[in-house]
Design a protein around this motif. Structure first.
Motif, PDB file in Angstrom:
ATOM      1  N   PRO A  99       0.816  -1.209   0.000  1.00 43.74           N
ATOM      2  CA  PRO A  99       0.000   0.000   0.000  1.00 43.74           C
ATOM      3  C   PRO A  99       0.857   1.269   0.000  1.00 43.74           C
ATOM      4  CG  PRO A  99      -0.827  -1.579   1.597  1.00 43.74           C
ATOM      5  CD  PRO A  99       0.484  -2.113   1.110  1.00 43.74           C
ATOM      6  N   GLY A 100       0.294   2.324  -0.545  1.00 42.80           N
ATOM      7  CA  GLY A 100       1.015   3.597  -0.594  1.00 42.80           C
ATOM      8  C   GLY A 100       0.931   4.388   0.683  1.00 42.80           C
ATOM      9  N   THR A 101       0.045   3.994   1.606  1.00 42.93           N
ATOM     10  CA  THR A 101      -0.102   4.684   2.872  1.00 42.93           C
ATOM     11  C   THR A 101      -0.227   3.666   3.991  1.00 42.93           C
ATOM     12  OG1 THR A 101      -2.520   4.751   2.705  1.00 42.93           O
ATOM     13  CG2 THR A 101      -1.312   6.614   1.766  1.00 42.93           C
ATOM     14  N   GLY A 102      -0.148   4.165   5.227  1.00 43.99           N
ATOM     15  CA  GLY A 102      -0.410   3.320   6.379  1.00 43.99           C
ATOM     16  C   GLY A 102       0.807   2.597   6.924  1.00 43.99           C
ATOM     17  N   PRO A 103       0.665   1.984   8.101  1.00 40.83           N
ATOM     18  CA  PRO A 103       1.819   1.375   8.788  1.00 40.83           C
ATOM     19  C   PRO A 103       2.407   0.181   8.071  1.00 40.83           C
ATOM     20  CG  PRO A 103      -0.240   0.910   9.962  1.00 40.83           C
ATOM     21  CD  PRO A 103      -0.568   1.939   8.926  1.00 40.83           C
ATOM     22  N   LEU A 104       1.648  -0.498   7.215  1.00 37.27           N
ATOM     23  CA  LEU A 104       2.170  -1.664   6.515  1.00 37.27           C
ATOM     24  C   LEU A 104       3.287  -1.284   5.534  1.00 37.27           C
ATOM     25  CD1 LEU A 104       1.574  -4.692   6.550  1.00 37.27           C
ATOM     26  CD2 LEU A 104      -0.046  -4.328   4.672  1.00 37.27           C
ATOM     27  N   ALA A 105       3.351  -0.008   5.141  1.00 32.59           N
ATOM     28  CA  ALA A 105       4.366   0.458   4.188  1.00 32.59           C
ATOM     29  C   ALA A 105       5.585   1.061   4.872  1.00 32.59           C
ATOM     30  CB  ALA A 105       3.755   1.482   3.241  1.00 32.59           C
ATOM     31  N   ALA A 106       5.647   1.003   6.205  1.00 29.97           N
ATOM     32  CA  ALA A 106       6.722   1.672   6.937  1.00 29.97           C
ATOM     33  C   ALA A 106       8.023   0.876   6.905  1.00 29.97           C
ATOM     34  CB  ALA A 106       6.301   1.918   8.384  1.00 29.97           C
ATOM     35  N   VAL A 107       9.110   1.579   6.676  1.00 33.67           N
ATOM     36  CA  VAL A 107      10.460   1.050   6.868  1.00 33.67           C
ATOM     37  C   VAL A 107      11.006   1.591   8.187  1.00 33.67           C
ATOM     38  CG1 VAL A 107      10.917   0.880   4.399  1.00 33.67           C
ATOM     39  CG2 VAL A 107      11.523   2.975   5.628  1.00 33.67           C
ATOM     40  N   VAL A 108      12.217   1.183   8.536  1.00 36.47           N
ATOM     41  CA  VAL A 108      12.887   1.804   9.674  1.00 36.47           C
ATOM     42  C   VAL A 108      13.143   3.267   9.321  1.00 36.47           C
ATOM     43  CG1 VAL A 108      14.944   1.811  11.116  1.00 36.47           C
ATOM     44  CG2 VAL A 108      13.990  -0.364  10.321  1.00 36.47           C
ATOM     45  N   PRO A 109      12.619   4.224  10.097  1.00 40.34           N
ATOM     46  CA  PRO A 109      12.831   5.634   9.757  1.00 40.34           C
ATOM     47  C   PRO A 109      14.306   6.007   9.885  1.00 40.34           C
ATOM     48  CG  PRO A 109      11.750   5.424  11.897  1.00 40.34           C
ATOM     49  CD  PRO A 109      11.786   4.055  11.302  1.00 40.34           C
ATOM     50  N   ALA A 228       5.135   0.650  19.056  1.00 43.20           N
ATOM     51  CA  ALA A 228       3.766   0.398  19.517  1.00 43.20           C
ATOM     52  C   ALA A 228       2.755   0.927  18.505  1.00 43.20           C
ATOM     53  CB  ALA A 228       3.552   1.045  20.881  1.00 43.20           C
ATOM     54  N   HIS A 229       3.035   2.075  17.952  1.00 41.21           N
ATOM     55  CA  HIS A 229       2.122   2.677  16.989  1.00 41.21           C
ATOM     56  C   HIS A 229       2.051   1.854  15.705  1.00 41.21           C
ATOM     57  CE1 HIS A 229      -0.054   5.925  14.972  1.00 41.21           C
ATOM     58  NE2 HIS A 229       0.790   5.815  13.959  1.00 41.21           N
ATOM     59  N   ALA A 230       3.187   1.357  15.234  1.00 41.05           N
ATOM     60  CA  ALA A 230       3.206   0.586  13.990  1.00 41.05           C
ATOM     61  C   ALA A 230       2.366  -0.673  14.092  1.00 41.05           C
ATOM     62  CB  ALA A 230       4.645   0.235  13.622  1.00 41.05           C
ATOM     63  N   ALA A 231       2.172  -1.184  15.289  1.00 40.80           N
ATOM     64  CA  ALA A 231       1.407  -2.422  15.476  1.00 40.80           C
ATOM     65  C   ALA A 231      -0.099  -2.186  15.490  1.00 40.80           C
ATOM     66  CB  ALA A 231       1.827  -3.101  16.780  1.00 40.80           C
ATOM     67  N   ARG A 232      -0.536  -0.915  15.482  1.00 44.63           N
ATOM     68  CA  ARG A 232      -1.967  -0.616  15.511  1.00 44.63           C
ATOM     69  C   ARG A 232      -2.523  -0.614  14.089  1.00 44.63           C
ATOM     70  NH1 ARG A 232      -0.267   4.469  18.920  1.00 44.63           N
ATOM     71  NH2 ARG A 232       0.099   3.507  20.964  1.00 44.63           N
ATOM     72  N   PRO A 233      -3.566  -1.377  13.817  1.00 44.79           N
ATOM     73  CA  PRO A 233      -4.137  -1.370  12.462  1.00 44.79           C
ATOM     74  C   PRO A 233      -4.644   0.016  12.089  1.00 44.79           C
ATOM     75  CG  PRO A 233      -4.959  -3.237  13.739  1.00 44.79           C
ATOM     76  CD  PRO A 233      -4.247  -2.340  14.711  1.00 44.79           C
ATOM     77  N   ALA A 234      -4.455   0.369  10.821  1.00 46.40           N
ATOM     78  CA  ALA A 234      -4.926   1.652  10.317  1.00 46.40           C
ATOM     79  C   ALA A 234      -5.340   1.500   8.865  1.00 46.40           C
ATOM     80  CB  ALA A 234      -3.833   2.723  10.448  1.00 46.40           C
ATOM     81  N   ARG A 240      -8.384  -1.140   3.207  1.00 43.15           N
ATOM     82  CA  ARG A 240      -8.583  -1.943   4.404  1.00 43.15           C
ATOM     83  C   ARG A 240      -7.640  -1.477   5.510  1.00 43.15           C
ATOM     84  NH1 ARG A 240      -7.250  -7.693   2.870  1.00 43.15           N
ATOM     85  NH2 ARG A 240      -6.164  -6.791   1.084  1.00 43.15           N
ATOM     86  N   ARG A 241      -7.911  -1.933   6.719  1.00 45.21           N
ATOM     87  CA  ARG A 241      -7.056  -1.604   7.856  1.00 45.21           C
ATOM     88  C   ARG A 241      -6.025  -2.713   8.049  1.00 45.21           C
ATOM     89  NH1 ARG A 241     -12.291  -0.583   9.289  1.00 45.21           N
ATOM     90  NH2 ARG A 241     -12.804   1.645   9.524  1.00 45.21           N
ATOM     91  N   HIS A 242      -4.775  -2.314   8.156  1.00 46.53           N
ATOM     92  CA  HIS A 242      -3.699  -3.274   8.375  1.00 46.53           C
ATOM     93  C   HIS A 242      -2.774  -2.753   9.475  1.00 46.53           C
ATOM     94  CE1 HIS A 242      -4.546  -4.416   4.037  1.00 46.53           C
ATOM     95  NE2 HIS A 242      -4.595  -5.588   4.652  1.00 46.53           N
ATOM     96  N   ALA A 243      -2.226  -3.665  10.245  1.00 49.21           N
ATOM     97  CA  ALA A 243      -1.151  -3.332  11.181  1.00 49.21           C
ATOM     98  C   ALA A 243       0.185  -3.429  10.454  1.00 49.21           C
ATOM     99  CB  ALA A 243      -1.173  -4.270  12.370  1.00 49.21           C
TER     100      ALA A 243
END
Length: 596
Positions: A99-109, A228-234, A240-243
């Protein structure tokens, strides 16, 4: 030639960035005895505050630096994919794209650790001295530029319905900031003030306190809140909502690091770029394709534009087939004279609408299935790949910032912070900033150089530049613009190399102001990864004759506004005289160069 502003010249120091407050804050640090690296770190943290729709602390930054009397180095502030970010995990969720948005697309900042590493190793100032400017703007407010409020309004529904922590920061009282209205982020100010308190309490010398700040970022209250925030579905752009899969171990286990740049010799210049985990070498490939004879007489003609457009198609096709951090990239072959002679022969009088990667060293190119589907020479081919934009439905894409600095000692730096945009992911409520979404630039197909791979960097579009004459650094430059960065920078650099001097120095402002263009005949790095075969977007200032000739040659030309393509920044230094210079882009009414 008329330019929008003069190329600044002086002897003390110069800063150019995409926001005047970042430029002036960095200049204040130079005036207070700091060096180019102190100034760049200051500008970087200010940009996180004043351009939150373009970058943030949860994003990334590749840096090229040239310390006076020392070799050019790259400092990688691009974090990798988390350990649990496997292709199987994402396809198991029913996804064919990250996805282009949301926590599932996060890398290590990666940005903050890179800024702190740069300050520790090459700066002279204390952390509170350089961070104080950003804290002041976050706490006391800064006049919002028009685009911030426009961006927030575009995703208002998403914020109010789903990303409520983002609404608390960016819709205070239910209102987006109007142009010129003071905008504050007290949560971010409190994050930085606590970071300073905890790092100061660790004691020791300047380097020890900066190291303590890095530990707080990775493992202390900041790292804990991020994990903790990355583990919250959004809700994300899949609808859809994904953690997310980013963990505390991912944060604790990664550090920004140094590496050598990729270099290419071109007409007396040595151009340095970040490695092929970025798109940076595509600029070098474009220069290699121009070795066949572009000269000053051709500059600005339809033939000149056609040659650069077709060369960029070949270079970015190679980017698609060969660049990434998940496999070996045959750079020596990609930049070799024999390879580029053969590639140059593919450029004919007519425009190509095909995605044509080469076979460096006889290797067979491999494109993703998504890229192959989008590479057909007919039809619209999907969403455009121009400068990233924002959409209401969660398919939100930010853009990028840039800063260049040179000081009186000859230190030089080019940095392109991006990611962690306000529209990328929900704000971490305890911290005041969102996470980045760089994983959208990976493929969910194994065996590709840019396949999603745990511990590997996504192939970023971020691409600062630095150039030398002989062994002396003389030029640092860069631009926002997503996939277009290394097209616009190629146009700037070639224009600079072909134009006569101004007042004895490089015509930085003239090369920035020159009419610009870009093509989109390749898969976008941004979700939903669309392509527009054969398309070329030109600023109207290129002229009706050039537009007509490009169309005659088969280009699908879109004529955009006269000042719409590129947000370049540049600084330079003449090693013989010590004169420093700078220029900034007038497009967008935001970039400024300062110096004396």
């Amino acid at each position: 030639m008329f330019t929008t502003r003069p190329t600044l010249q002086g002897t003390f120091g110069m800063v150019s960035s995409t926001h005047w407050l970042a430029s002036q804050s960095a200049m204040a640090v130079l005036e207070n005895g700091g060096n180019a690296y102190d100034a760049a770190v200051t500008a970087g943290f200010v940009l996180h505050v004043v351009e939150p729709h373009l970058n943030g602390p949860g994003g990334d930054v590749p840096i090229i630096l040239a310390p006076a009397g020392a070799p050019v180095r790259v400092l990688c502030g691009q974090g990798p994919a988390p350990a649990r970010a496997t292709i199987e995990h994402y396809t198991g969720l029913g996804l064919d794209l990250v996805p282009g948005t949301g926590p599932l697309a996060a890398v290590v900042p990666g940005a903050v650790d890179a800024w702190l590493t740069l300050l520790r190793d090459h700066g002279t100032k204390e952390l509170d001295e350089v961070l104080g400017y950003a804290i002041g703007y976050a706490e006391g407010g800064h006049p919002a530029v028009e685009r911030i409020g426009q961006t927030i309004e575009t995703v208002r529904g998403l914020f109010e319905e789903e990303w409520t922590s983002s609404a608390e920061v960016f819709l205070p009282g239910g209102r987006a900031p109007g142009a010129g209205e003071l905008m504050r982020n007290p949560a971010l100010a409190n994050t930085w003030k606590r970071l300073l308190r905890e790092s100061a309490a660790a004691g020791g010398d300047r380097e020890a306190r900066i190291e303590a700040a890095r530990r707080v970022w990775r493992e202390g209250f900041i790292g804990e809140a991020i994990a903790a925030h990355a583990a919250r579905p959004a809700m994300d752009s899949s609808g859809r909502r994904h953690a997310g899969v980013l963990s505390g171990d991912d944060l604790a286990g990664w550090e920004a690091g140094y590496e050598d740049p990729v270099r290419y010799e071109w007409r007396g210049w040595t151009v340095c770029k970040v490695g092929p985990w970025s798109q940076g070498p595509a600029l070098l490939q474009q220069l290699a394709l121009l070795d066949g004879g572009i000269d000053a007489a051709a500059y600005g003609t339809p033939e000149y534009v056609h040659a650069l457009v077709e060369g960029s198609k070949l270079a970015l096709a190679d980017r698609e087939a060969w660049y990434g951090d998940a496999a070996h990239v045959p750079l020596d072959d990609l930049l070799s004279p024999a390879y580029n002679d053969a590639r140059r022969a593919l450029i004919g009088e007519k425009a190509s609408a095909e995605l044509r990667p080469g076979s460096p060293g006889g290797r067979e190119p491999r494109l993703s299935a998504h890229a192959r589907r989008g590479a057909a020479p007919s039809g619209a081919g999907g969403a455009g790949t121009g400068e990233p934009t924002v959409a209401r439905d969660g398919e939100t894409r930010g853009d990028t910032c840039h800063v260049d600095v040179v000081d009186c000692w000859g230190n030089m730096i080019s940095a392109t912070p991006s990611g962690g945009w306000l529209q990328s992911s929900p704000v971490v409520p305890e911290l005041g900033f969102p996470l980045g979404t760089r994983l959208q630039m990976t493929w969910l197909e194994p065996g590709l150089p840019s396949s999603l791979t745990p511990g590997r960097r996504p192939r970023t579009t971020l691409s600062p530049s630095l150039a030398l004459r002989g062994d002396e650094p003389v030029l640092a430059f860069g631009t926002p613009g997503g996939d277009q960065q290394d097209q616009w920078q190629t146009h700037f650099f070639v224009a600079l190399a072909l134009r006569p001097p101004v007042r004895g120095g490089l015509d930085l402002q003239g090369a920035i102001d020159a009419p610009n263009w870009h093509q989109d005949s390749f898969p976008s790095s941004f979700y939903p990864r669309g392509t527009q075969p054969g398309s070329v977007t030109v600023e109207s200032r290129v002229g009706e004759g050039t537009v007509a000739e490009l169309r005659r040659r088969g280009h699908e030309v879109t004529v955009a506004g006269p000042w719409t393509a590129g947000r370049l920044c540049a600084v330079a230094r003449d090693p013989g005289t010590g004169t420093v210079s700078a220029a900034a882009n007038p497009r967008g009414m935001q970039g400024y160069a300062v110096g004396r």
